[in-house]
Enzyme design. Structure first.
Site, mmCIF file in Angstrom:
data_model
loop_
_atom_site.group_PDB
_atom_site.id
_atom_site.type_symbol
_atom_site.label_atom_id
_atom_site.label_comp_id
_atom_site.label_asym_id
_atom_site.label_seq_id
_atom_site.Cartn_x
_atom_site.Cartn_y
_atom_site.Cartn_z
ATOM 1 N N HIS A 137 -25.526 14.737 -19.228
ATOM 2 C CA HIS A 137 -24.951 15.501 -20.350
ATOM 3 C C HIS A 137 -24.817 17.004 -20.067
ATOM 4 O O HIS A 137 -24.768 17.803 -20.990
ATOM 5 C CB HIS A 137 -25.786 15.329 -21.630
ATOM 6 C CG HIS A 137 -25.723 13.974 -22.258
ATOM 7 N ND1 HIS A 137 -26.187 12.838 -21.653
ATOM 8 C CD2 HIS A 137 -25.256 13.582 -23.475
ATOM 9 C CE1 HIS A 137 -26.013 11.798 -22.462
ATOM 10 N NE2 HIS A 137 -25.448 12.211 -23.559
ATOM 11 N N GLU A 158 -24.801 1.543 -29.189
ATOM 12 C CA GLU A 158 -24.193 2.440 -30.190
ATOM 13 C C GLU A 158 -22.681 2.337 -30.192
ATOM 14 O O GLU A 158 -21.978 3.338 -30.138
ATOM 15 C CB GLU A 158 -24.604 3.887 -29.928
ATOM 16 C CG GLU A 158 -26.102 4.108 -29.956
ATOM 17 C CD GLU A 158 -26.454 5.579 -29.856
ATOM 18 O OE1 GLU A 158 -26.052 6.213 -28.865
ATOM 19 O OE2 GLU A 158 -27.120 6.094 -30.766
ATOM 20 N N GLU A 200 -22.569 5.136 -36.827
ATOM 21 C CA GLU A 200 -23.269 6.421 -36.690
ATOM 22 C C GLU A 200 -22.476 7.553 -37.345
ATOM 23 O O GLU A 200 -21.247 7.603 -37.240
ATOM 24 C CB GLU A 200 -23.482 6.725 -35.202
ATOM 25 C CG GLU A 200 -24.276 8.008 -34.981
ATOM 26 C CD GLU A 200 -24.387 8.384 -33.503
ATOM 27 O OE1 GLU A 200 -24.274 7.504 -32.634
ATOM 28 O OE2 GLU A 200 -24.595 9.585 -33.242
ATOM 29 N N CYS A 237 -28.367 14.423 -32.990
ATOM 30 C CA CYS A 237 -26.943 14.772 -32.849
ATOM 31 C C CYS A 237 -26.247 14.892 -34.206
ATOM 32 O O CYS A 237 -25.373 15.742 -34.398
ATOM 33 C CB CYS A 237 -26.233 13.730 -31.993
ATOM 34 S SG CYS A 237 -26.573 12.030 -32.477
HETATM 35 ZN ZN LIG Z 1 -25.175 11.387 -34.113
#
Ligand SMILES: [Zn+2]
Length: 621
Positions: free
Chosen positions: A126, A310, A326, A394
């Protein structure tokens, strides 16, 4: 091509969004900043500046939370200045400047703990994802007249291009984000090289050999520590779908993999397709968009149905109780929809944008903006509630930047036209000098008054989106020709003079939604929508749980009173509730005891306001 108006052209934002923005300025941003400080996210920067080593705290991508917070805080300060937020912004700026390495590199995990891992594990680390968020924060501050971080952003990009590029090493980030940031940097500076770098990254994704896949050829050399825990590694081989690296984007037609990565990547690809007028890329994006919005999106606009990776699963696989959806994925979808609209101004993208913003995104935050959902299920059995923060945080700062920049999503303009995607109570000035003020209680009511004031006669088009859910629309602009209809907009092509008011009414009636029979979860069930808002049934006790209820739709759904002053109306519907709590577990030949009851429905985005509860969006009929 339309674009959003600089935030500085707005004088005020009020009503529904004004509430969220002022809550964010007075509570949410300070709450988030305190979390950033308490969890060591700021300390990581300070430790790098102090020359410490081995002291990194938290997840490897935690720098991004500081940057996203900073971007949100910068937007928020324009209309809702707050001294405590200002002081925190100052702390963040100083820490970031002090932590950047001489060559522009900035990623505190590697600087503190693993200096020899730099650019060695693109698939997980990242580094460029975080730098992308840094760039976006710098742009937000720069637009407000604080350019101190712009040299940091430019140097960070220089650091990337010293290693990566068409004639250098091939590579980008496992988690897209840098691409969108580079397009924004191009728009901000006018320097084409930033857009070209992003174009190159878009074009490289999915090609073979894949730089991400190659990292798995020699995991230890590339600092991949635990193969078994890698989402990009499945059944003993590279699983490129997870990061949309299974084939070039121009050959993709289905939305797969990690949902936030996908929607960030396609937002950037949309900017790329528009910039380069690339029909092949556009047609791939159109196919992926259709697959997403026609087969893989919740009625709330939530996307990414499973927590396993996810991401996405299969067409029509939209479980309610275990929906992942999400908050960040919803935000990423809104961003993609915005870029789609800018490239091709039709209302299709705004219909999706509105759906996800008013439902699947806002459900991610409490009304006071200090507690959050990471995942947004469409059913609950009393086992989940919003949290003040997360280890992987996040979503909260992402929500903050969306709320603080909501004007970017509602109102756009180009040299000929002002586009109003959805009514937003606000006042702003256009580049041509027209002053516009919008009064509305949207989304609680369908009326809006759009006042246009011209100091001198000015020809300009006003395009008002007709929402997909509105059956009847009335527009009245005294002295004007009847509106023309264009790509879903009612367009008023006028020479504006003096002060004129366009009165708008979108007829709002409770609408009953059913879903495709392949969504097995929803068979025999309906969802209720009022305006853009999806409603749900909620109960704090199991005995009144909506899971026990069948709606009785033989009587009309009635509009009920709001639960708070200026809040959304409730809806009242008749229902039959199964009430027998005293019987045995199983029983022969017994008719269930049914009680007629009046059921109150509330906006889905407001569920869980009193903590853990039973909730359903799709109700049995
Ligand atoms: Zn998030």
């Amino acid at each position: 091509m339309p674009s959003s108006l600089p935030l500085k052209q707005f004088r005020s934002v009020g009503g529904f969004w004004g509430h969220y923005q002022s809550a964010l300025a007075s509570k949410g941003l300070i709450h988030q900043w305190n979390q950033i400080v308490e969890t060591g996210r700021l300390q990581n920067f300070l430790d790098v500046a102090d020359g410490k080593s081995g002291t990194h705290q938290g997840y490897r991508f935690n720098d991004s939370d500081v940057y996203k917070w900073l971007e949100a805080a910068a937007y928020s300060q324009v209309l809702n200045p707050n001294a405590a937020v200002e002081a925190a912004i100052e702390q963040a700026i100083q820490a970031i400047i002090a932590a950047q390495a001489q060559d522009g590199y900035l990623f505190t995990l590697i600087q503190l703990n693993k200096p020899d891992w730099k650019w060695r594990n693109l698939v997980h680390m990242h580094e460029m994802y975080c730098l992308g968020h840094l760039i976006e924060a710098c742009i937000a501050l720069n637009q407000l007249g604080d350019s101190r971080l712009m040299p940091v952003a430019l140097k960070a990009v220089e650091c990337i291009t010293n290693t990566f590029g068409p004639d250098k090493r091939v590579g980008s980030c496992g988690h897209p984000e840098i691409e969108v940031a580079l397009y924004r940097l191009w728009q901000e500076t006018g320097q084409k090289k930033y857009a070209e770098l992003a174009d190159w990254m878009i074009d490289c994704r999915g090609q073979r050999p894949s730089p991400f896949e190659e990292e798995f050829n020699n995991p230890s050399e590339n600092c991949i520590v635990d193969l078994d825990r890698c989402c990009e590694w499945k059944g003993g081989k590279y699983y490129g779908e997870y990061l949309q690296d299974d084939k070039p984007i121009r050959e993709q037609d289905t939305i797969v993999g990690h949902s936030v990565r996908a929607a960030y990547l396609y937002s950037a690809a949309q900017l790329s397709a528009a910039r380069r007028k690339d029909q092949n890329l556009q047609s791939a994006l159109d196919q992926i968009w259709a697959n997403l919005t026609e087969k893989r999106m919740y009625v709330t606009g939530g996307i990414g149905s499973t927590g396993d990776g996810e991401g996405f699963t299969a067409d029509y696989d939209l479980p309610n109780l275990n929906a992942y959806a999400e908050t960040c994925a919803g935000i990423a979808l809104a961003m993609w929809a915005r870029r789609s609209f800018e490239s091709n101004p039709s209302t299709d993208a705004i219909d999706v944008l509105e759906k996800v913003i008013f439902n699947g995104i806002l459900s991610g935050t409490s009304l006071d903006t200090t507690s959050y959902f990471y995942d947004n299920p469409l059913e609950s059995r009393g086992n989940t509630e919003r949290q003040p923060w997360f280890g992987c945080a996040c979503c909260p700062p992402n929500l903050a930047r969306l709320i603080a920049s909501i004007t970017d999503y509602a109102i756009q303009s180009d040299t000929k036209t002002l586009y109003i995607g959805f009514p937003l109570e606000c006042e702003f000035m256009l580049a041509n000098g027209l002053e516009v003020s919008i009064k509305t209680q949207y989304p609680h009511k369908g009326e809006a008054e759009i006042k246009v004031k011209a100091l001198k006669p000015t020809r300009y088009r006003l395009a008002l989106r007709i929402p997909d859910w509105a059956e009847e629309v009335t527009t009245t602009l005294p002295g004007a020709q009847p509106a023309e209809y264009e790509e879903g907009f009612a367009v008023f092509d006028e020479v504006w003079e003096g002060e004129r008011t366009l009165a708008v009414e979108f007829e709002m009636e409770p609408r009953i939604l059913s879903s495709h029979p392949k969504v097995l979860e929803n068979l025999g069930r309906v969802a209720i929508q009022y305006g853009p808002t999806i409603y749900c049934a909620e109960s704090l006790s199991e005995s009144d749980a909506p899971q026990r209820i069948n709606l009785d739709l033989s009587e009309d759904i009635q509009l009920g009173s709001a639960r708070s002053k200026g809040g959304a109306p409730t809806l009242e519907v008749q229902a039959l509730r199964q009430s027998d709590d005293d019987g045995p577990l199983y029983e022969y030949d017994q008719e269930p005891k049914i009680v007629q009851t009046a059921l109150k429905l509330i906006p889905y985005r407001e569920w869980n306001g009193s903590g853990k509860s039973y909730m359903q969006v799709w109700l049995r009929v």
